[in-house]
Design a protein around this motif. Structure first.
Motif, PDB file in Angstrom:
ATOM      1  N   LEU A  96     107.747  13.980 -30.197  1.00 24.94           N
ATOM      2  CA  LEU A  96     108.848  14.267 -30.872  1.00 24.94           C
ATOM      3  C   LEU A  96     108.848  15.184 -32.205  1.00 24.94           C
ATOM      4  O   LEU A  96     107.780  15.457 -32.598  1.00 24.94           O
ATOM      5  N   PRO A  97     110.042  16.020 -32.095  1.00 23.35           N
ATOM      6  CA  PRO A  97     110.078  16.926 -33.172  1.00 23.35           C
ATOM      7  C   PRO A  97     109.513  16.150 -34.566  1.00 23.35           C
ATOM      8  O   PRO A  97     110.069  15.052 -34.751  1.00 23.35           O
ATOM      9  N   ASP A  98     109.272  16.817 -35.477  1.00 24.57           N
ATOM     10  CA  ASP A  98     108.777  16.580 -37.046  1.00 24.57           C
ATOM     11  C   ASP A  98     109.997  15.778 -37.451  1.00 24.57           C
ATOM     12  O   ASP A  98     110.124  14.815 -38.279  1.00 24.57           O
ATOM     13  N   TRP A  99     111.182  16.275 -37.262  1.00 24.86           N
ATOM     14  CA  TRP A  99     112.429  15.716 -37.745  1.00 24.86           C
ATOM     15  C   TRP A  99     112.716  14.330 -37.564  1.00 24.86           C
ATOM     16  O   TRP A  99     113.506  13.563 -38.103  1.00 24.86           O
ATOM     17  N   VAL A 100     112.448  13.971 -36.586  1.00 25.49           N
ATOM     18  CA  VAL A 100     112.709  12.592 -35.810  1.00 25.49           C
ATOM     19  C   VAL A 100     112.168  11.617 -36.671  1.00 25.49           C
ATOM     20  O   VAL A 100     112.785  10.556 -37.049  1.00 25.49           O
ATOM     21  N   PRO A 101     110.634  11.446 -36.828  1.00 31.38           N
ATOM     22  CA  PRO A 101     110.247  10.350 -37.807  1.00 31.38           C
ATOM     23  C   PRO A 101     110.641  10.546 -39.293  1.00 31.38           C
ATOM     24  O   PRO A 101     110.872   9.595 -39.874  1.00 31.38           O
ATOM     25  N   THR A 102     111.060  11.615 -39.569  1.00 27.44           N
ATOM     26  CA  THR A 102     111.588  12.025 -40.947  1.00 27.44           C
ATOM     27  C   THR A 102     112.756  11.357 -41.096  1.00 27.44           C
ATOM     28  O   THR A 102     112.942  10.643 -42.244  1.00 27.44           O
ATOM     29  N   ARG A 103     113.578  11.401 -40.215  1.00 25.27           N
ATOM     30  CA  ARG A 103     115.031  10.881 -40.249  1.00 25.27           C
ATOM     31  C   ARG A 103     114.899   9.290 -40.074  1.00 25.27           C
ATOM     32  O   ARG A 103     115.700   8.590 -40.758  1.00 25.27           O
ATOM     33  N   ARG A 104     114.099   9.026 -39.103  1.00 25.27           N
ATOM     34  CA  ARG A 104     113.809   7.338 -38.974  1.00 25.27           C
ATOM     35  C   ARG A 104     113.508   6.778 -40.285  1.00 25.27           C
ATOM     36  O   ARG A 104     113.662   5.705 -40.540  1.00 25.27           O
ATOM     37  N   ARG A 105     112.604   7.348 -41.328  1.00 26.34           N
ATOM     38  CA  ARG A 105     112.221   7.007 -42.431  1.00 26.34           C
ATOM     39  C   ARG A 105     113.319   6.825 -43.382  1.00 26.34           C
ATOM     40  O   ARG A 105     113.548   6.067 -44.361  1.00 26.34           O
ATOM     41  N   ALA A 106     114.318   7.932 -43.286  1.00 25.45           N
ATOM     42  CA  ALA A 106     115.276   8.090 -44.262  1.00 25.45           C
ATOM     43  C   ALA A 106     116.400   6.576 -43.880  1.00 25.45           C
ATOM     44  O   ALA A 106     116.972   6.400 -44.549  1.00 25.45           O
ATOM     45  N   ILE A 107     116.429   6.464 -42.698  1.00 22.19           N
ATOM     46  CA  ILE A 107     117.396   5.475 -42.143  1.00 22.19           C
ATOM     47  C   ILE A 107     116.620   4.219 -42.957  1.00 22.19           C
ATOM     48  O   ILE A 107     117.533   3.326 -43.401  1.00 22.19           O
TER      49      ILE A 107
END
Length: 78
Positions: free
Chosen positions: A6-17
């Motif tokens: 997965l691109p790095d932004w996916v887990p970052t966005r998941r944590r933000a959610i």
């Protein structure tokens, strides 16, 4: 699940959610146990979602938003 990493932004966005779910839950003065009970989920599922350790199912997000009393968009809007 994609075969590529997965691109790095996916887990970052998941944590933000997860952070928004936690903030909404706390603002509603609910515990993880109370939210889980209202949704028919396990407390560990709510915890893993809030921590960003797991990709939440859309159904779970819908149930959690309803249990907390917020719009789904408020939890996922970036």
């Amino acid at each position: 699940m994609p075969t590529e990493p997965l691109p790095d932004w996916v887990p970052t966005r998941r944590r933000a959610i997860g952070d928004r779910v936690r903030a909404a839950r706390v603002a509603a003065r609910l515990t993880q146990e109370e939210v889980a009970g209202r949704c028919g989920l396990d407390r560990k599922t709510v915890n893993r979602l809030e921590q960003g350790h797991t990709s939440p199912l859309l159904d779970h997000l819908l149930l959690i938003a309803d249990a907390i009393g917020v719009d789904l968009a408020d939890l996922v809007r970036g």
